[in-house]
Design an enzyme around this catalytic site. Sequence first.
Site, PDB file in Angstrom:
ATOM      1  N   ARG A 142       1.896 -12.264   7.872  1.00 17.23           N
ATOM      2  CA  ARG A 142       0.894 -11.513   7.110  1.00 17.23           C
ATOM      3  C   ARG A 142       1.386 -11.281   5.683  1.00 17.23           C
ATOM      4  NH1 ARG A 142      -2.924  -6.890   9.458  1.00 17.23           N
ATOM      5  NH2 ARG A 142      -3.471  -5.752   7.559  1.00 17.23           N
ATOM      6  N   ASP A 166      -4.109  -0.368  -5.487  1.00 19.83           N
ATOM      7  CA  ASP A 166      -2.672  -0.221  -5.255  1.00 19.83           C
ATOM      8  C   ASP A 166      -1.923  -1.540  -5.382  1.00 19.83           C
ATOM      9  OD1 ASP A 166      -3.972  -1.211  -3.042  1.00 19.83           O
ATOM     10  OD2 ASP A 166      -2.961   0.073  -1.586  1.00 19.83           O
ATOM     11  N   SER A 195       0.811  -1.220   0.000  1.00 22.54           N
ATOM     12  CA  SER A 195       0.000   0.000   0.000  1.00 22.54           C
ATOM     13  C   SER A 195       0.842   1.266   0.000  1.00 22.54           C
ATOM     14  CB  SER A 195      -0.949  -0.005   1.204  1.00 22.54           C
ATOM     15  OG  SER A 195      -1.870  -1.065   1.107  1.00 22.54           O
TER      16      SER A 195
END
Length: 501
Positions: free
Chosen positions: A150, A431, A62
């Site tokens: 993650r 994005d 991002s």
Amino acid sequence: MTNHSVILCILDGWGNGENNQFNAIAQAYKPCWDNITLQYPKSHLITHGSSVGLPDGQIGNSEVGHVNLGSGRIVLQDLCKINNEIKYIKDNVYLLEFINKIKKNNGICHIAGLLSDGGVHSSYTHILDIINTLSDFQIQVAVHIFLDGRDTPPISATKYISILCEHIKHLNNINIATLSGRYYAMDRDNRLDRTTKAYNAIAFANAKRYEDPLTAVQDSYNLGITDEFILPCIIGNYQGMKPQDGFIMTNFRSDRVIQIIKMIIGDIKTDNHITLDNTIGMVKYSDKINIPCLFPNNNITNTLGEVIANNQLHQLRIAETEKYAHVTFFFNGGKEDMFENEDRIIIPSPSVATYNLTPEMSAEKVTDTIIEKIKLQKYSLIIVNYANADMVGHTGNIDATKQAITTIDQCLSKILNCIQNTNYVLVITSDHGNAEEMFDVKNNMPYTAHTLNPVPFIICNYNKKIRLKNGRLCDVAPTILEILNLAKPKEMTGVSLIEQV
């Protein structure tokens, strides 16, 4: 000057993927989106690797995405820059000053960061390189490991810890001091109770203690806790920080280290605090954090927001908490100050443990606010980020992510209905990908990271017949300037993707 205004709608984490059972976007109910993709000009954008200033094959994120979207050029990212420069880290004047101060004070060095090869927030190789230099200078080092899960597989920490342990066993005075899942150490949503748990472990050795890091991780795995959510804990005989010590943060992405850094330097008050006067970061994290850095940032000028301001036009940035920094700080090229006639609105994100519990997040409130602002006919450019596809996608819960997609679809429908019979052009993109790949078939586990897939680029409600070329994120700003009939500055090396029919 323009007769049009533009809404740039960034659907965070919305990629183009294969139409299969693990593609939450394809599987979701989204009638508005299905109609948009049939009715309006569309193409796709590349969001990874050299197209966004990252190493070839490196997944986008991002921060990188918004910097490229806002700057209108490929910006060499910190990962590439540091990869190039860290080979000379032994000669880095900022690190040498830091080391000399530790030696003078007879302290130890605390080095903290995300032990990961995800490349989004950090690189474990940078940590190893800095450790080597500290060892060469005979500095005692306490390593504070943040665990990923993650941007890497949810159960992969033992791989990186084993690499670190193997590396430091041949070095003098290097010890692993604490572990913490990034859920705690890298919160960015002002959930200070999480950050405090990590801080108390680092500063005061106040947490559960284990003999070694692999045992600590396995203990969490046995309880069904994956890397991201492992509670801060102490390793070995670590006793905490002392005022004469130094602290290095090795993450290069700013948004998820600001809270922990502010606690370390005392800008965020805690019940107990150790005052250190020797703290350094990998990069400049914020104009409001007054610490030196090892690798100073580049100055990005003539971004899209700056061009809008220089033409005396009004602009609005709006997002919920999780993505507010992206449509402001990152979109403006790493600058926190607002431009003239720039307004900002932050909508609080839901206060929940994980966003699969509230997949709608705050999208409806964001949309209602946008519609209010559209009706004012004040803004030539509105930039909005919808966080749902990314933040819910990161949980690995495909059913919740499908609900998130449906929520966004409803929001897009409201915006499209609102701009009919106005001069607003709706530009939709993303994005990076995420929600279109929710399962790792090879490893038979949920896939929680970003993807290498292209993202959509669509222009709606434009009263000209056009085609859209495929491109890169840096081409979005020049395209918007063409719609607004504004000159593209020479610093923008991206190109407009509009072709007249």
